[in-house]
Design an enzyme around this catalytic site. Structure first.
Site, PDB file in Angstrom:
ATOM      1  N   GLY A 169      21.646   9.889  14.943  1.00  0.00           N
ATOM      2  CA  GLY A 169      22.818  10.782  14.915  1.00  0.00           C
ATOM      3  C   GLY A 169      22.444  11.923  13.893  1.00  0.00           C
ATOM      4  O   GLY A 169      21.387  12.584  14.342  1.00  0.00           O
ATOM      5  N   GLY A 170      23.083  12.163  12.913  1.00  0.00           N
ATOM      6  CA  GLY A 170      22.651  13.412  12.105  1.00  0.00           C
ATOM      7  C   GLY A 170      21.486  13.037  11.572  1.00  0.00           C
ATOM      8  O   GLY A 170      20.978  14.167  10.926  1.00  0.00           O
ATOM      9  N   GLY A 404      -2.986  38.720  31.167  1.00  0.00           N
ATOM     10  CA  GLY A 404      -1.974  38.979  30.160  1.00  0.00           C
ATOM     11  C   GLY A 404      -2.268  38.044  29.010  1.00  0.00           C
ATOM     12  O   GLY A 404      -1.915  38.160  27.745  1.00  0.00           O
ATOM     13  N   ALA A 405      -2.988  37.004  29.377  1.00  0.00           N
ATOM     14  CA  ALA A 405      -3.457  35.855  28.138  1.00  0.00           C
ATOM     15  C   ALA A 405      -4.014  36.696  27.233  1.00  0.00           C
ATOM     16  O   ALA A 405      -4.409  36.399  25.794  1.00  0.00           O
ATOM     17  CB  ALA A 405      -3.803  34.727  28.778  1.00  0.00           C
TER      18      ALA A 405
END
Ligand code: HXC
Length: 510
Positions: A169-170, A404-405
Site C-alpha cells: 500500500g502506501g 543516434g546513439a
C-alpha cells in the site's frame, strides 16, 4: 530525583521493547532484525539520537484506545555514518505491523523536515503493512504528508529507501519517490496490492515473492536498484553507498583519501579491445581498472545489463560512471537501458557529481517490440538527461559510436566537456556492412564489389579521426593512459560553471 530518573529509564525500556519480546522473537525467526538493531548497524557506534520514542497513537476506534505502544511503529532520529550526519526512520514491524497512523506519519515528517532544513541525507528502513487500517483517512492523510516531503526534498538531499520486510500500500509510494531503493532477498517484497487482491481482481494466483520479491523488482520491474542477501549485508552496503554521496545538492562530493596514483598507467588496457570488432569484451574491466582502487558501487546491476551505471572515485572524489556493455546485446541502447541510465545521469546532475561515460554502442535496438514499447520516448530521456546536465562530463569512445546513439552518449554536441576516443574508435552513422547495403543496393549481387565497398567505407569511417578533424573528439588517447587523462580532465573542470536558461522546471519526456 531518583524516582523520576528511574521513571525515565522505565519508560525508555518499555519503548525499546516495541511490540514485546514474543514479536521480537518472531521477527528474528523470520531472519529479520528489529528496527533498532538495524539502526545500530547502519549508523556509527553510539551515534544514534532517537526522537519521539514516547509518541502514541490517538485512535479510539475498534478498541484501539486499549492498545497503545510507545513509538507507534516507527523509530526515528539522526546519527552519523563515518562521521557524516544522516537522518533515519525505521518501521517497527513488531508494533501494529509497522503500519502508518496519523502520529506515526508525524514522526516521519518531523525527521523529513529536519533533514531538508539541515541539508543531510535521509534513509528509510521499511518493514510495514501500509496504512493503519483502524485509522482510515487519518492514515491516508499521513501518507500524503510524507509523499509531499519526498517530492520537495527530491534533488536537494539524497533520499534512500531500504526494503527489509513486507511493504504494501502506501509504504511503496514513498520509496518510489526517493533516489534509490534497495531490497533484502527472500524477506522483503513490495506491491501496491497483495496476492489476495490480485486473485480477486484479475484471478491470477501469485505468491508475494513472485508478485514483488527482490528478484522481480531488481531484474524485471526495475523498481529496486539492488538486492542483498540479508539485513546485515544490506545495511553495511548502505554505509558504503553513503560514502559516495554528497550531503546535499550544493555540498560538493565527499573526498576520501586514496593511495591510487592519478598517474597510474594500465598497459593491459592496450589489448582490451579484441581485433575482431564483433567480439565482446567486459566494460566493467575498463571501469575497475580506471577508477580508484577498483572500487565500483554498481546500481541496477541485474536490470538492462547492456548499460552499466554506478558510483566510483577518481583521486578520492565521487564520479558517476555510465558505460555501454558490449557483453550484453552488443551494448545496444534499448528502452530499458535508456531509462536506467537517464535516471542515473539526472541523479548525478542534481547532486553535482561529474559523469564519466564510456561508449561502445552499435545504435538503438531495432524491432517492433522496442518501437511499440516507446523506444523513441525512452531514448529521448537519456538524450534529454545528458543534454540538460551541467556537471563536468567526460566521454571516452572505446570502439563503436554509431548513429543516434553517438549523439546521445554524452557527445560534444550536447555539451560533453572533454571527449576522448581510443585509436580503436569507429564513429559513423552505422557499421560498414549496413551502410554499403543501403548505398550500393544495385551491386548486392556481386560479392567482390560489395567487399571492396565495405573495405572502402571501413577505411574512411571506422576510425576516430574523421570526428577528431571536426573537433567532435578533443584527442585520441592511448588506452593505457586513460586514468591519467580522466583525472587531469576532472581537475581542469573542477571550477566549471554552466547554467541552463531560467525555467520553472523542464518537461523531460516521461
Ligand atoms: C493495522 C496491521 C496492518 C495494517 C498488519 N497489521 N498490517 N495493523 N493496519 N495495515 C498487524 C496485524 O494485525 C498483526 O497484528 C501484525 O500487524 C502483524 O501482521 P501479520 O498479518 O500477522 O503478519 P504477516 O503474516 O507477516 O503479514 C504481513 C502483511 C499483512 C503482509 C503486511 O499483515 C497484510 O497484508 N497487512 C495488510 C496490508 C494492507 O492491505 N495494508 C493497507 C494498504 S492500503 P497482531 O496484533 O496480530 O500482531 C494503504 C493505503 C495507502 O496503505 C495508499 C496511499 C497511496
Amino acid at each position: 530525583m531518583k524516582h523520576v530518573i528511574e521513571e525515565l529509564e522505565r519508560r525508555r525500556s518499555e519503548a525499546r521493547l516495541g511490540g514485546g519480546q514474543p514479536r521480537i522473537d518472531a521477527q528474528h525467526k523470520r531472519g529479520k532484525l528489529t528496527a533498532r538493531e538495524r539502526i545500530e548497524l547502519l549508523l556509527d557506534e553510539n551515534s544514534f539520537e532517537e526522537l519521539d520514542m514516547y509518541v502514541e497513537h490517538r485512535s479510539t476506534d475498534f478498541g484501539m484506545e486499549k492498545t497503545k505502544i510507545p513509538g507507534d511503529g516507527v523509530v526515528t532520529g539522526w546519527g552519523t555514518i563515518n562521521g557524516r550526519v544522516v537522518y533515519v526512520f525505521a518501521k517497527d514491524f513488531t508494533v501494529f505491523g509497522g503500519s502508518l497512523s496519523e502520529t506515526h506519519a508525524k514522526k516521519i515528517t518531523k525527521i523529513q523536515d529536519m533533514a531538508l532544513q539541515n541539508r543531510a541525507p535521509i534513509i528509510g528502513l521499511f518493514d510495514a503493512g501500509g496504512a493503519r487500517i483502524q485509522e482510515g483517512v487519518a492514515a491516508l492523510g499521513g501518507y500524503g504528508d510524507v509523499f509531499l516531503r519526498n517530492t520537495l526534498a527530491s534533488g536537494v538531499i539524497p533520499q534512500i529507501s531500504v526494503i527489509m520486510g513486507p511493504c504494501a500500500g502506501g509504504d511503496v509510494y514513498s520509496p518510489a519517490m526517493t533516489d534509490f531503493i534497495f531490497m533484502v532477498r527472500d524477506t522483503s517484497y513490495m506491491f501496491v496490492t497483495g496476492p489476495e487482491v490480485v486473485k480477486t481482481v484479475t484471478n491470477e494466483t501469485v505468491t508475494s515473492e513472485e508478485l514483488g520479491g527482490a528478484r522481480v523488482h531488481t531484474s524485471r520491474s526495475s523498481v529496486a536498484d539492488r538486492a542483498y542477501d540479508n539485513d546485515v549485508e544490506a545495511l553495511l552496503q548502505m554505509r558504503r553507498l553513503m560514502d559516495f554521496l554528497p550531503a546535499h545538492n550544493t555540498a560538493g562530493v565527499p573526498v576520501l583519501s586514496t593511495r591510487d596514483s592519478a598517474d597510474r598507467l594500465d598497459m593491459s588496457l592496450d589489448t582490451l579491445i579484441p581485433d575482431n570488432p564483433n567480439k565482446p569484451y567486459d566494460i566493467k574491466e575498463l571501469i575497475t581498472k580506471v577508477v580508484d582502487e577498483g572500487d565500483f558501487f554498481e546500481i541496477q546491476e541485474a536490470f538492462a545489463k547492456n548499460i552499466v551505471i554506478g558510483f566510483a572515485r577518481m583521486e578520492g572524489r565521487t564520479v558517476g560512471m555510465v558505460a555501454n556493455q558490449p557483453m550484453v546485446l552488443a551494448g545496444v541502447l534499448d528502452s530499458d537501458a535508456s531509462r536506467k541510465a537517464a535516471r542515473f545521469v539526472r541523479f548525478c546532475d542534481c547532486f553535482e557529481i561529474p559523469i564519466i561515460t564510456f561508449v561502445d554502442v552499435p545504435g538503438f535496438l531495432p524491432g517492433t517490440a522496442q518501437e511499440y514499447g516507446g523506444l523513441i520516448k525512452h531514448g529521448a530521456k537519456l538524450l534529454f538527461a545528458y543534454a540538460e546536465a551541467t556537471v563536468p562530463k567526460i566521454t571516452l569512445i572505446t570502439r563503436k559510436a554509431y548513429g543516434g546513439a553517438y549523439d546521445v552518449m554524452s557527445s560534444k554536441h550536447i555539451r560533453g566537456d572533454v571527449n576522448y576516443a581510443w585509436p580503436t574508435a569507429e564513429i559513423a552513422v552505422m557499421g560498414a556492412k549496413g551502410a554499403v547495403e543501403i548505398l550500393y543496393r544495385s551491386e548486392l549481387g556481386d560479392p567482390v564489389k560489395i567487399q571492396a565497398r565495405i573495405d572502402e567505407y571501413q577505411k574512411r569511417f571506422a576510425n576516430p579521426f574523421v570526428a577528431a578533424e571536426r573537433g567532435y573528439i578533443d584527442e585520441v588517447i592511448q588506452p593505457h593512459g586513460t586514468r591519467r587523462r580522466i583525472c587531469r580532465a576532472l581537475n581542469m573542470l573542477r571550477g566549471k560553471k554552466l547554467e541552463n536558461p531560467w525555467k520553472k522546471h523542464d518537461n523531460i519526456p516521461l
